[in-house]
Write an enzyme that holds these catalytic residues in place. Sequence first.
Site, mmCIF file in Angstrom:
data_model
loop_
_atom_site.group_PDB
_atom_site.id
_atom_site.type_symbol
_atom_site.label_atom_id
_atom_site.label_comp_id
_atom_site.label_asym_id
_atom_site.label_seq_id
_atom_site.Cartn_x
_atom_site.Cartn_y
_atom_site.Cartn_z
ATOM 1 N N GLU A 96 0.826 -1.206 0.000
ATOM 2 C CA GLU A 96 0.000 0.000 0.000
ATOM 3 C C GLU A 96 0.861 1.256 0.000
ATOM 4 O OE1 GLU A 96 -3.977 -1.771 2.184
ATOM 5 O OE2 GLU A 96 -2.459 -0.891 3.471
ATOM 6 N N CYS A 126 3.369 8.496 0.779
ATOM 7 C CA CYS A 126 3.965 7.581 1.746
ATOM 8 C C CYS A 126 4.152 6.234 1.043
ATOM 9 C CB CYS A 126 2.999 7.471 2.929
ATOM 10 S SG CYS A 126 3.503 6.338 4.206
ATOM 11 N N CYS A 133 6.351 -6.646 7.478
ATOM 12 C CA CYS A 133 7.444 -6.065 8.263
ATOM 13 C C CYS A 133 7.908 -7.088 9.291
ATOM 14 C CB CYS A 133 6.979 -4.794 8.967
ATOM 15 S SG CYS A 133 8.325 -3.891 9.799
ATOM 16 N N CYS A 137 6.552 -4.302 16.120
ATOM 17 C CA CYS A 137 6.179 -3.260 17.078
ATOM 18 C C CYS A 137 4.755 -3.541 17.569
ATOM 19 C CB CYS A 137 6.248 -1.885 16.432
ATOM 20 S SG CYS A 137 7.909 -1.457 15.866
ATOM 21 N N CYS A 140 1.520 -1.593 16.023
ATOM 22 C CA CYS A 140 1.446 -1.333 14.578
ATOM 23 C C CYS A 140 0.745 -2.466 13.831
ATOM 24 C CB CYS A 140 2.858 -1.148 14.022
ATOM 25 S SG CYS A 140 2.892 -0.866 12.234
HETATM 26 N N1 SAH Z 1 9.363 1.029 10.020
HETATM 27 C C1 SAH Z 1 9.584 2.445 9.860
HETATM 28 C C2 SAH Z 1 8.676 3.037 8.813
HETATM 29 C C3 SAH Z 1 7.203 3.024 9.158
HETATM 30 S S1 SAH Z 1 6.746 4.624 9.620
HETATM 31 C C4 SAH Z 1 9.420 3.137 11.191
HETATM 32 O O1 SAH Z 1 8.993 2.491 12.139
HETATM 33 O O2 SAH Z 1 9.771 4.296 11.307
HETATM 34 C C5 SAH Z 1 5.227 4.357 10.401
HETATM 35 C C6 SAH Z 1 5.085 5.246 11.604
HETATM 36 O O3 SAH Z 1 3.805 5.035 12.177
HETATM 37 C C7 SAH Z 1 6.107 4.947 12.693
HETATM 38 O O4 SAH Z 1 6.526 6.152 13.271
HETATM 39 C C8 SAH Z 1 5.297 4.172 13.718
HETATM 40 O O5 SAH Z 1 5.817 4.355 15.012
HETATM 41 C C9 SAH Z 1 3.926 4.774 13.544
HETATM 42 N N2 SAH Z 1 2.837 3.864 13.904
HETATM 43 C C10 SAH Z 1 2.813 2.535 13.814
HETATM 44 N N3 SAH Z 1 1.620 2.068 14.200
HETATM 45 C C11 SAH Z 1 0.873 3.140 14.527
HETATM 46 C C12 SAH Z 1 -0.477 3.304 14.960
HETATM 47 N N4 SAH Z 1 -1.281 2.267 15.108
HETATM 48 N N5 SAH Z 1 -0.909 4.559 15.178
HETATM 49 C C13 SAH Z 1 -0.113 5.620 14.966
HETATM 50 N N6 SAH Z 1 1.150 5.523 14.542
HETATM 51 C C14 SAH Z 1 1.638 4.293 14.327
#
Ligand code: SAH
Length: 404
Positions: A96, A126, A133, A137, A140
């Site tokens: 996506e 984006c 991934c 985390c 996420c």
């Molecule tokens: N893997 C990289 C690129 C993804 S960026 C990274 O972690 O930086 C995606 C962003 O969204 C990251 O800052 C992550 O912390 C944030 N994120 C992930 N899940 C989220 C959620 N459910 N709500 C808000 N932000 C989220």
Amino acid sequence: MPAFASDLRSLTVAELAARVAAAGAPKFRAEQVFRWLHGRGIEALDAMSNVPGELVAALVAERDARWAPLALDKLQEAADGTRKLRFRTGDGRFIESVLIPDENRVEPLGAGVAAGRLLRDKLTLCVSSQVGCALDCAFCATATLGFTRHLSPGEIVEQVYRAAKIAGRRPTNLVFMGMGEPMHNFDGVARALELLQHPWGAAFSPRRITVSTVGNVPGIEKLGRLQPAPNLAISLNATTDEVRDRLMPVNRRWPIAVLLDAARRFPLSHGRRVTFEYVLLAGVNDADADADRLPRLLRGIPTKVNLIPWNPFPGTPFQRPSADRIRTFQERLRAGGLAVYIRTPRGDDIDAACGQLAAREPDGSIVVSLRAKRSPDRVGERELGSREPIAGGVGPSQGPTSMT
Ligand code: SAH
């Protein structure tokens, strides 16, 4: 040889020249082909009207079906104008990308700068760097997919060309904040950056590109050595190792102090800052004590902090803090001397907001279901290969190209 060596869109000009020579055509044809692929963003090779049919046929014959052009599988538009593009790859995976118009709904509270006016035409794309991934985390949605594979550089840049066509204009800014961890696919991402910045291609300025990482320290160091380096964003999300260990297993490998040391060493050209993303989770990382620790942690790093109110997805225990709590947290950070912005959720009604990308069907089932998770330690230890040289040079942005 990397898997993407068989992807025509992933090749540098020099590599294309070698293919062209092998097909018995003069070298200058490589520039034409590169311009078609990356300047115009064509999908079908037979659209290359100034390239002789024999050469086109030779290139088509070599094309590996796995790297077929991305097929637009679904296009969703949110009430706020955000559009989520779901693509199917040549091997049937789903990724996506998200088009975010006029992204700066974030107000630099109290700064008195009419950022909205200055950046009215901003269109941020984006992009994803992997299918799924590996980082796991806790908060996420993409993590729930597990890791399937890296995207080729061609698949990364094609998201940009396709999105430009759909939007009717070139995105002004690119963020590597879609599915995947860019540093885990460092070679693919570094090459995608080269392709995107090439003057014969989309000619993006590195100042308009931001690569976001979970906090992979060797990746940050390598990104800083790229010439030119793009902007760096780090998903910090906690102010103590105890909490960050729980939220982001990668922290056990590169704890906060080690991560911030790498951020401190990241080369910044004049006026540039490292962006820190901080997902706000009620009762987990939104306490006053966190707001008081953060400015101390970031001392000495030119920074901008983006607070991201957590975006929900099914099956998790987390909650978004109240609007009051978010505001108070922001104000406390400002009092501590930080530039802090609240990232208003964009496109959350179509699951296009941060952390919601999971290529899900409307009934909630996951389209990409292959799970092949690694432990974060193994991800961290993975040797990230060095960047390969590119011929043709990388120039500054030449303004809009004819991608639409
Ligand atoms: N893997 C990289 C690129 C993804 S960026 C990274 O972690 O930086 C995606 C962003 O969204 C990251 O800052 C992550 O912390 C944030 N994120 C992930 N899940 C989220 C959620 N459910 N709500 C808000 N932000 C989220």
